[in-house]
Scaffold this motif. Sequence first.
Motif, PDB file in Angstrom:
ATOM      1  N   THR A 132       9.967  -4.804  -7.016  1.00 14.18           N
ATOM      2  CA  THR A 132      10.385  -5.416  -8.283  1.00 14.18           C
ATOM      3  C   THR A 132      11.679  -4.830  -8.828  1.00 14.18           C
ATOM      4  OG1 THR A 132       8.066  -5.864  -8.862  1.00 14.18           O
ATOM      5  CG2 THR A 132       9.676  -5.944 -10.641  1.00 14.18           C
ATOM      6  N   VAL A 133      11.756  -3.507  -8.928  1.00 20.68           N
ATOM      7  CA  VAL A 133      12.928  -2.887  -9.558  1.00 20.68           C
ATOM      8  C   VAL A 133      14.179  -3.097  -8.709  1.00 20.68           C
ATOM      9  CG1 VAL A 133      13.942  -0.726 -10.362  1.00 20.68           C
ATOM     10  CG2 VAL A 133      11.517  -1.205 -10.787  1.00 20.68           C
ATOM     11  N   ALA A 134      14.070  -2.930  -7.394  1.00 14.22           N
ATOM     12  CA  ALA A 134      15.248  -3.085  -6.537  1.00 14.22           C
ATOM     13  C   ALA A 134      15.824  -4.497  -6.605  1.00 14.22           C
ATOM     14  CB  ALA A 134      14.918  -2.693  -5.100  1.00 14.22           C
ATOM     15  N   PRO A 135      15.011  -5.548  -6.473  1.00 17.29           N
ATOM     16  CA  PRO A 135      15.595  -6.891  -6.623  1.00 17.29           C
ATOM     17  C   PRO A 135      16.255  -7.108  -7.980  1.00 17.29           C
ATOM     18  CG  PRO A 135      13.424  -7.035  -5.633  1.00 17.29           C
ATOM     19  CD  PRO A 135      13.610  -5.618  -6.060  1.00 17.29           C
ATOM     20  N   TYR A 136      15.649  -6.566  -9.021  1.00 19.30           N
ATOM     21  CA  TYR A 136      16.244  -6.692 -10.352  1.00 19.30           C
ATOM     22  C   TYR A 136      17.606  -5.986 -10.406  1.00 19.30           C
ATOM     23  CZ  TYR A 136      17.235  -5.866 -15.267  1.00 19.30           C
ATOM     24  OH  TYR A 136      17.864  -5.803 -16.492  1.00 19.30           O
ATOM     25  N   LEU A 137      17.642  -4.737  -9.962  1.00 16.06           N
ATOM     26  CA  LEU A 137      18.897  -3.978 -10.039  1.00 16.06           C
ATOM     27  C   LEU A 137      19.997  -4.601  -9.186  1.00 16.06           C
ATOM     28  CD1 LEU A 137      18.148  -0.126 -10.029  1.00 16.06           C
ATOM     29  CD2 LEU A 137      19.522  -1.424 -11.678  1.00 16.06           C
ATOM     30  N   HIS A 195       0.452 -12.867  -5.299  1.00 15.28           N
ATOM     31  CA  HIS A 195       0.967 -12.770  -6.669  1.00 15.28           C
ATOM     32  C   HIS A 195       0.032 -13.461  -7.651  1.00 15.28           C
ATOM     33  CE1 HIS A 195       2.272 -17.004  -6.726  1.00 15.28           C
ATOM     34  NE2 HIS A 195       2.503 -16.834  -8.014  1.00 15.28           N
ATOM     35  N   ARG A 196      -0.768 -14.385  -7.151  1.00 18.69           N
ATOM     36  CA  ARG A 196      -1.652 -15.137  -8.048  1.00 18.69           C
ATOM     37  C   ARG A 196      -2.767 -14.278  -8.644  1.00 18.69           C
ATOM     38  NH1 ARG A 196      -0.472 -19.096  -4.042  1.00 18.69           N
ATOM     39  NH2 ARG A 196       0.633 -20.899  -4.932  1.00 18.69           N
ATOM     40  N   THR A 197      -3.026 -13.118  -8.071  1.00 20.16           N
ATOM     41  CA  THR A 197      -4.005 -12.193  -8.640  1.00 20.16           C
ATOM     42  C   THR A 197      -3.319 -10.992  -9.285  1.00 20.16           C
ATOM     43  OG1 THR A 197      -4.296 -11.167  -6.456  1.00 20.16           O
ATOM     44  CG2 THR A 197      -5.872 -12.872  -7.085  1.00 20.16           C
ATOM     45  N   GLY A 198      -2.009 -11.123  -9.519  1.00 23.39           N
ATOM     46  CA  GLY A 198      -1.273 -10.056 -10.192  1.00 23.39           C
ATOM     47  C   GLY A 198      -1.554 -10.038 -11.678  1.00 23.39           C
ATOM     48  N   SER A 199      -1.282  -8.895 -12.292  1.00 25.74           N
ATOM     49  CA  SER A 199      -1.545  -8.695 -13.714  1.00 25.74           C
ATOM     50  C   SER A 199      -0.286  -8.934 -14.540  1.00 25.74           C
ATOM     51  CB  SER A 199      -2.046  -7.271 -13.962  1.00 25.74           C
ATOM     52  OG  SER A 199      -2.156  -7.014 -15.350  1.00 25.74           O
ATOM     53  N   THR A 200      -0.488  -9.474 -15.739  1.00 31.26           N
ATOM     54  CA  THR A 200       0.609  -9.639 -16.693  1.00 31.26           C
ATOM     55  C   THR A 200       0.734  -8.429 -17.620  1.00 31.26           C
ATOM     56  OG1 THR A 200      -0.859 -10.799 -18.226  1.00 31.26           O
ATOM     57  CG2 THR A 200       0.402 -12.145 -16.669  1.00 31.26           C
ATOM     58  N   THR A 229       1.333   2.278 -12.316  1.00 27.83           N
ATOM     59  CA  THR A 229      -0.022   1.984 -11.839  1.00 27.83           C
ATOM     60  C   THR A 229      -0.162   0.570 -11.289  1.00 27.83           C
ATOM     61  OG1 THR A 229      -0.694   1.330 -14.077  1.00 27.83           O
ATOM     62  CG2 THR A 229      -1.055   3.632 -13.434  1.00 27.83           C
ATOM     63  N   ALA A 230       0.938  -0.113 -11.075  1.00 32.85           N
ATOM     64  CA  ALA A 230       0.888  -1.499 -10.613  1.00 32.85           C
ATOM     65  C   ALA A 230       0.398  -1.602  -9.177  1.00 32.85           C
ATOM     66  CB  ALA A 230       2.261  -2.140 -10.731  1.00 32.85           C
ATOM     67  N   THR A 231      -0.224  -2.725  -8.863  1.00 30.95           N
ATOM     68  CA  THR A 231      -0.634  -3.032  -7.500  1.00 30.95           C
ATOM     69  C   THR A 231       0.438  -3.877  -6.818  1.00 30.95           C
ATOM     70  OG1 THR A 231      -1.718  -5.108  -8.108  1.00 30.95           O
ATOM     71  CG2 THR A 231      -3.043  -3.064  -8.252  1.00 30.95           C
ATOM     72  N   TYR A 232       0.280  -4.071  -5.528  1.00 29.36           N
ATOM     73  CA  TYR A 232       1.166  -4.970  -4.784  1.00 29.36           C
ATOM     74  C   TYR A 232       1.164  -6.362  -5.416  1.00 29.36           C
ATOM     75  CZ  TYR A 232       2.900  -7.819  -0.875  1.00 29.36           C
ATOM     76  OH  TYR A 232       3.599  -8.702  -0.084  1.00 29.36           O
ATOM     77  N   ASP A 233      -0.026  -6.858  -5.756  1.00 30.45           N
ATOM     78  CA  ASP A 233      -0.148  -8.181  -6.353  1.00 30.45           C
ATOM     79  C   ASP A 233       0.665  -8.269  -7.646  1.00 30.45           C
ATOM     80  OD1 ASP A 233      -2.158  -7.727  -4.481  1.00 30.45           O
ATOM     81  OD2 ASP A 233      -3.569  -9.084  -5.444  1.00 30.45           O
ATOM     82  N   ASP A 234       0.592  -7.217  -8.467  1.00 27.30           N
ATOM     83  CA  ASP A 234       1.368  -7.182  -9.712  1.00 27.30           C
ATOM     84  C   ASP A 234       2.859  -7.300  -9.420  1.00 27.30           C
ATOM     85  OD1 ASP A 234      -1.098  -6.635 -10.909  1.00 27.30           O
ATOM     86  OD2 ASP A 234      -0.678  -4.487 -11.137  1.00 27.30           O
ATOM     87  N   THR A 235       3.332  -6.491  -8.477  1.00 24.52           N
ATOM     88  CA  THR A 235       4.772  -6.469  -8.200  1.00 24.52           C
ATOM     89  C   THR A 235       5.260  -7.810  -7.684  1.00 24.52           C
ATOM     90  OG1 THR A 235       4.586  -5.646  -5.906  1.00 24.52           O
ATOM     91  CG2 THR A 235       4.674  -4.000  -7.668  1.00 24.52           C
ATOM     92  N   LYS A 236       4.420  -8.512  -6.953  1.00 23.57           N
ATOM     93  CA  LYS A 236       4.829  -9.816  -6.446  1.00 23.57           C
ATOM     94  C   LYS A 236       4.781 -10.890  -7.530  1.00 23.57           C
ATOM     95  CE  LYS A 236       6.197  -8.927  -2.332  1.00 23.57           C
ATOM     96  NZ  LYS A 236       7.608  -9.153  -1.956  1.00 23.57           N
ATOM     97  N   LEU A 237       3.869 -10.752  -8.492  1.00 22.77           N
ATOM     98  CA  LEU A 237       3.920 -11.645  -9.650  1.00 22.77           C
ATOM     99  C   LEU A 237       5.219 -11.419 -10.414  1.00 22.77           C
ATOM    100  CD1 LEU A 237       2.927 -13.610 -11.801  1.00 22.77           C
ATOM    101  CD2 LEU A 237       1.555 -11.738 -12.770  1.00 22.77           C
ATOM    102  N   HIS A 251       0.832  -1.213   0.000  1.00 18.44           N
ATOM    103  CA  HIS A 251       0.000   0.000   0.000  1.00 18.44           C
ATOM    104  C   HIS A 251       0.864   1.261   0.000  1.00 18.44           C
ATOM    105  CE1 HIS A 251      -3.234  -2.724   0.569  1.00 18.44           C
ATOM    106  NE2 HIS A 251      -3.033  -2.943   1.855  1.00 18.44           N
ATOM    107  N   SER A 252       1.752   1.328  -0.963  1.00 16.84           N
ATOM    108  CA  SER A 252       2.673   2.459  -1.043  1.00 16.84           C
ATOM    109  C   SER A 252       2.935   2.774  -2.503  1.00 16.84           C
ATOM    110  CB  SER A 252       3.993   2.112  -0.346  1.00 16.84           C
ATOM    111  OG  SER A 252       4.999   3.034  -0.693  1.00 16.84           O
ATOM    112  N   PRO A 253       3.129   4.052  -2.837  1.00 17.13           N
ATOM    113  CA  PRO A 253       3.519   4.389  -4.215  1.00 17.13           C
ATOM    114  C   PRO A 253       4.897   3.859  -4.581  1.00 17.13           C
ATOM    115  CG  PRO A 253       3.610   6.330  -2.789  1.00 17.13           C
ATOM    116  CD  PRO A 253       2.939   5.256  -2.003  1.00 17.13           C
ATOM    117  N   GLU A 254       5.627   3.355  -3.583  1.00 18.15           N
ATOM    118  CA  GLU A 254       6.970   2.841  -3.820  1.00 18.15           C
ATOM    119  C   GLU A 254       6.982   1.345  -4.121  1.00 18.15           C
ATOM    120  OE1 GLU A 254       8.592   3.873  -0.069  1.00 18.15           O
ATOM    121  OE2 GLU A 254       8.898   5.993  -0.587  1.00 18.15           O
ATOM    122  N   GLU A 255       5.806   0.720  -4.226  1.00 20.23           N
ATOM    123  CA  GLU A 255       5.737  -0.732  -4.381  1.00 20.23           C
ATOM    124  C   GLU A 255       6.512  -1.237  -5.588  1.00 20.23           C
ATOM    125  OE1 GLU A 255       1.416  -1.826  -2.327  1.00 20.23           O
ATOM    126  OE2 GLU A 255       1.521  -1.298  -4.454  1.00 20.23           O
TER     127      GLU A 255
END
Length: 237
Positions: free
Chosen positions: A94-99, A118-123, A132-140, A85-89
């Motif tokens: 996602t970006v930090a683990p990648y970098l 993550h199972r309700t995240g968007s592709t 505009t991603a949600t927490y669920d998206d970032t975890k997917l 629940h943060s604009p930093e999600e």
Amino acid sequence: MALILVTGASSGLGRHTADALADDGHDVVVHVRDPARLTDADGTARWKGIVTGDLAEPDEIRDVARQACEYGRFDTVIHNAGVLHSPEEITVNTVAPYLLTALMDKPARLIYLSSSMHRTGSTDLRRLASGTATYDDTKLWVTALALACAFRWEGTTSHAVDPGWVPTRMGGPGASDDLAAGHRTQVWLATHHDATPPTGGYWYHRQTQTPHPASRDEAFQARLLHLLESHTGVPLG
């Protein structure tokens, strides 16, 4: 004895993970956003070192990687840091683990914290670029990153872990899962050699489960990695 980095370790699951590994005799380097939250009374002397930086800020992510690299090649890196629940999600989850994965020497083991959500995240990866991603998206997406890395580099294994809905500051007091069980899978994967599968697993309480199909889809993984490379300017390698 292993050299292990745990991100987001000032409290909650990250702290429990770091302390358990240190108590088992491993050399643990912890990442914290704000070192002022740590005191000598916290028992920080048990750790090998501390790296600091805000994983919501790309420049600071790069500096965390630089600090971590001063310790040499890690045996295990546990990407635990996350926000809800943060604009930093998007950046933190996602970006930090990648970098960090792209910028650091490849460890023997990579472990990324996922979530059952993550199972309700968007592709729809346009959500990453548009913010505009949600927490669920970032975890997917971080689950797909973990599984994309699983067979990418010789000598490096990679897993995703759902720690459960546990009563941490992020999970809240109403969380129904066992807090003590929340870090045990990460500790086990970080230090043992008998996991099956040895790489590419999605784990919950030391048992494998079936993740969102997209997380194992090589075409989706490739699109995600391409977008993250374009977003950060850093190739995964």
